[in-house]
Design an enzyme around this catalytic site. Structure first.
Site, PDB file in Angstrom:
ATOM      1  N   ASP A 148       0.860  -1.190   0.000  1.00  0.00           N
ATOM      2  CA  ASP A 148       0.000   0.000   0.000  1.00  0.00           C
ATOM      3  C   ASP A 148       0.896   1.240   0.000  1.00  0.00           C
ATOM      4  OD1 ASP A 148       0.970   0.284   2.576  1.00  0.00           O
ATOM      5  OD2 ASP A 148      -0.888  -0.303   3.553  1.00  0.00           O
ATOM      6  N   SER A 149       0.282   2.392  -0.104  1.00  0.00           N
ATOM      7  CA  SER A 149       1.078   3.617  -0.241  1.00  0.00           C
ATOM      8  C   SER A 149       1.457   4.236   1.096  1.00  0.00           C
ATOM      9  CB  SER A 149       0.286   4.654  -1.040  1.00  0.00           C
ATOM     10  OG  SER A 149      -0.852   5.074  -0.298  1.00  0.00           O
ATOM     11  N   GLY A 150       0.857   3.755   2.182  1.00  0.00           N
ATOM     12  CA  GLY A 150       1.056   4.373   3.485  1.00  0.00           C
ATOM     13  C   GLY A 150       0.039   5.443   3.789  1.00  0.00           C
ATOM     14  N   GLY A 151      -0.782   5.802   2.804  1.00  0.00           N
ATOM     15  CA  GLY A 151      -1.751   6.880   2.992  1.00  0.00           C
ATOM     16  C   GLY A 151      -2.719   6.625   4.132  1.00  0.00           C
ATOM     17  N   PHE A 152      -3.296   5.434   4.180  1.00  0.00           N
ATOM     18  CA  PHE A 152      -4.287   5.143   5.215  1.00  0.00           C
ATOM     19  C   PHE A 152      -3.672   5.246   6.604  1.00  0.00           C
ATOM     20  CE2 PHE A 152      -6.521   2.264   8.094  1.00  0.00           C
ATOM     21  CZ  PHE A 152      -7.825   2.740   7.973  1.00  0.00           C
ATOM     22  N   ASP A 169      -2.676   8.381  -1.484  1.00  0.00           N
ATOM     23  CA  ASP A 169      -4.021   8.965  -1.491  1.00  0.00           C
ATOM     24  C   ASP A 169      -4.375   9.491  -0.114  1.00  0.00           C
ATOM     25  OD1 ASP A 169      -4.137   6.364  -0.350  1.00  0.00           O
ATOM     26  OD2 ASP A 169      -6.299   6.323  -0.653  1.00  0.00           O
ATOM     27  N   GLN A 214     -11.348   7.613  -4.674  1.00  0.00           N
ATOM     28  CA  GLN A 214     -11.885   8.152  -3.427  1.00  0.00           C
ATOM     29  C   GLN A 214     -13.192   8.891  -3.737  1.00  0.00           C
ATOM     30  OE1 GLN A 214     -11.060   7.491  -0.417  1.00  0.00           O
ATOM     31  NE2 GLN A 214      -8.993   6.644  -0.538  1.00  0.00           N
ATOM     32  N   GLY A 225     -11.480   4.120   0.940  1.00  0.00           N
ATOM     33  CA  GLY A 225     -12.367   5.009   1.680  1.00  0.00           C
ATOM     34  C   GLY A 225     -13.735   4.457   2.000  1.00  0.00           C
ATOM     35  N   ASP A 272      -8.230  -7.307   0.756  1.00  0.00           N
ATOM     36  CA  ASP A 272      -7.238  -7.584   1.803  1.00  0.00           C
ATOM     37  C   ASP A 272      -7.764  -7.101   3.140  1.00  0.00           C
ATOM     38  OD1 ASP A 272      -5.509  -4.984   2.945  1.00  0.00           O
ATOM     39  OD2 ASP A 272      -6.678  -4.599   1.140  1.00  0.00           O
ATOM     40  N   CYS A 306     -13.498 -28.094   7.702  1.00  0.00           N
ATOM     41  CA  CYS A 306     -12.280 -27.409   7.260  1.00  0.00           C
ATOM     42  C   CYS A 306     -11.146 -28.410   7.021  1.00  0.00           C
ATOM     43  CB  CYS A 306     -11.858 -26.374   8.311  1.00  0.00           C
ATOM     44  SG  CYS A 306     -10.382 -25.425   7.836  1.00  0.00           S
ATOM     45  N   CYS A 357      -7.858 -27.481   6.967  1.00  0.00           N
ATOM     46  CA  CYS A 357      -6.587 -26.856   7.337  1.00  0.00           C
ATOM     47  C   CYS A 357      -5.788 -27.728   8.307  1.00  0.00           C
ATOM     48  CB  CYS A 357      -6.814 -25.464   7.922  1.00  0.00           C
ATOM     49  SG  CYS A 357      -7.284 -25.424   9.671  1.00  0.00           S
ATOM     50  N   CYS A 411      -7.292 -27.855  11.913  1.00  0.00           N
ATOM     51  CA  CYS A 411      -8.487 -28.695  12.088  1.00  0.00           C
ATOM     52  C   CYS A 411      -8.185 -30.181  11.915  1.00  0.00           C
ATOM     53  CB  CYS A 411      -9.581 -28.245  11.127  1.00  0.00           C
ATOM     54  SG  CYS A 411     -10.287 -26.631  11.575  1.00  0.00           S
ATOM     55  N   HIS A 437      -5.785 -21.375  10.648  1.00  0.00           N
ATOM     56  CA  HIS A 437      -7.165 -21.751  10.336  1.00  0.00           C
ATOM     57  C   HIS A 437      -7.928 -20.599   9.676  1.00  0.00           C
ATOM     58  CE1 HIS A 437     -11.280 -23.140  10.668  1.00  0.00           C
ATOM     59  NE2 HIS A 437     -11.560 -21.973  11.221  1.00  0.00           N
TER      60      HIS A 437
END
Length: 374
Positions: free
Chosen positions: A96-100, A150, A193, A220, A270, A308, A310, A313, A339
């Site tokens: 990510d850009s770090g904006g958030f 952003d 945005q 956003g 994500d 499941c 995994c 489990c 899991h």
């Protein structure tokens, strides 16, 4: 120009419009729709890369520009050969850009047209990230997909504030594109945005499409608003995005939001949510959330989820995991993380199959009933 990231559309669910596709990257193909585990500091918490590949079957992971800029520093990561070598992960990575993160600092940051001045959450030191600096950091980190810098509006925000913020994000996107030099090895995505105002969302999409990014993200939303507002903006915005490029919905990781994202035509999502709830002793199962620390599981020798496949489990019981969580043993967090991440990757495997069969809407209804969603 040889683009690092390309999208191949394989099928559209005739009843929902959901897309089944493949994103081609320098480190391999990504089958979509996909959930991407978040590895904030060049690690998915408590998990080794081999576990992510073999137990979770993760196709791509995220890393966080803001955190890696502060430590160990992007220059060090570049010196190590980039994120792939630094963390021993040979599949695709998105940064990510770090904006958030910067904008979530609140009073610790000051936004100007040039960029954002902020104080580190680690030591209070004064830092500055501009669109050009964000691209410099992301190019040094070396991820396959990188994001434009952003501004993420808080919820709620006024129309006037949101409009100014969206327009600044557009100008910053243009600066990011002009600063981006590694176009043959890294694909730069623009971020739409506009808050919860449809005319602003539409304008943001129009402006970004004119810049011709190899992929587009919706930012956003999923920032604390009611679900009906989330769905309204998602279902309005996603169809506006180009059909021949990847569509990424940022910060979404609960099963219902993932399914709704796929129905709207989103390819990538994500979230830190599956590992975060694991650290608090909670598992996702086919029949809803399970809080492993609860006393009801003290003598429950069944798996977390009998449906499941995994590692957790197959090998451990609810009683054992409850014991680990209540005694604060790290293994409990690791087993729940395995899991939860596998649960979501398997869910998206199923979503892709249902899209191919034009059956995603029916699957959603069945899943909601089983999981306990209304």
């Amino acid at each position: 120009m040889n683009e690092a990231i390309t999208y191949e559309l394989l099928h559209i669910d005739k009843n929902s419009g959901a897309r089944r596709g493949v994103i081609h990257t320098p480190h391999g193909d990504i089958q979509t729709p996909i959930f991407m585990p978040v590895g904030t500091q060049a690690t998915v918490k408590s998990m080794t890369p081999d576990e992510l590949k073999e137990m979770v079957e993760a196709q791509i992971i995220l890393a966080n520009t803001y955190h890696l800029f502060l430590r160990p520093g992007h220059e060090l990561v570049k010196e190590a050969g980039g994120l792939h070598k630094f963390m021993n992960w040979d599949r695709p990575i998105l940064t990510d850009s770090g904006g958030f993160q910067v904008f979530s600092l609140g009073d610790l940051r000051k936004i100007t047209e040039e960029g954002v001045e902020f104080r580190s959450h680690l030591d209070g030191s004064k830092q500055f990230i501009s669109p050009e600096k964000a691209i410099e950091i992301e190019e040094a980190l070396g991820a396959d997909i990188i994001m434009a810098f952003d501004e993420c509006c808080p919820y709620p925000s006024t129309y006037e504030y949101t409009k100014k913020s969206m327009e600044r994000t557009t100008r910053w996107a243009d600066r990011c594109k002009k600063a981006h030099t590694t176009t043959s090895t890294q694909g730069l995505f623009g971020i739409v945005q506009g808050g919860f105002f449809k005319d602003l969302r539409e304008q943001s999409v129009k402006d970004l499409i004119e810049m011709n990014f190899p992929g587009y993200a919706i930012g956003g939303i999923s920032v604390g608003e009611p679900k009906d507002q989330f769905l309204d903006i998602l279902n309005f915005t996603a169809p506006l995005l180009p059909k021949d490029k990847p569509r990424y919905l940022m910060g979404v990781g609960s099963p219902d939001y993932l399914i709704e994202a796929a129905i709207s035509g989103i390819d990538m999502c994500d979230c830190v949510w599956p590992t975060r709830i694991a650290r608090h002793g909670t598992a996702m199962t086919s029949h809803g959330k399970l809080v492993a620390r609860n006393a009801i599981y003290e003598r429950d020798f069944s798996p977390l989820d009998p449906e499941c496949d995994c590692y957790t489990c197959k090998n451990y019981t609810r009683a054992y995991i409850r014991h680990l969580i209540n005694t604060k043993e790290i293994l409990g967090i690791r087993l729940l993380s395995i899991h939860n991440l596998r649960f979501l990757t398997k869910l998206m495997d199923r979503v892709r199959i249902e899209i191919e069969n034009d059956n995603l809407l029916n699957f959603r209804d069945e899943f909601y009933k089983s999981y306990g969603y209304k």
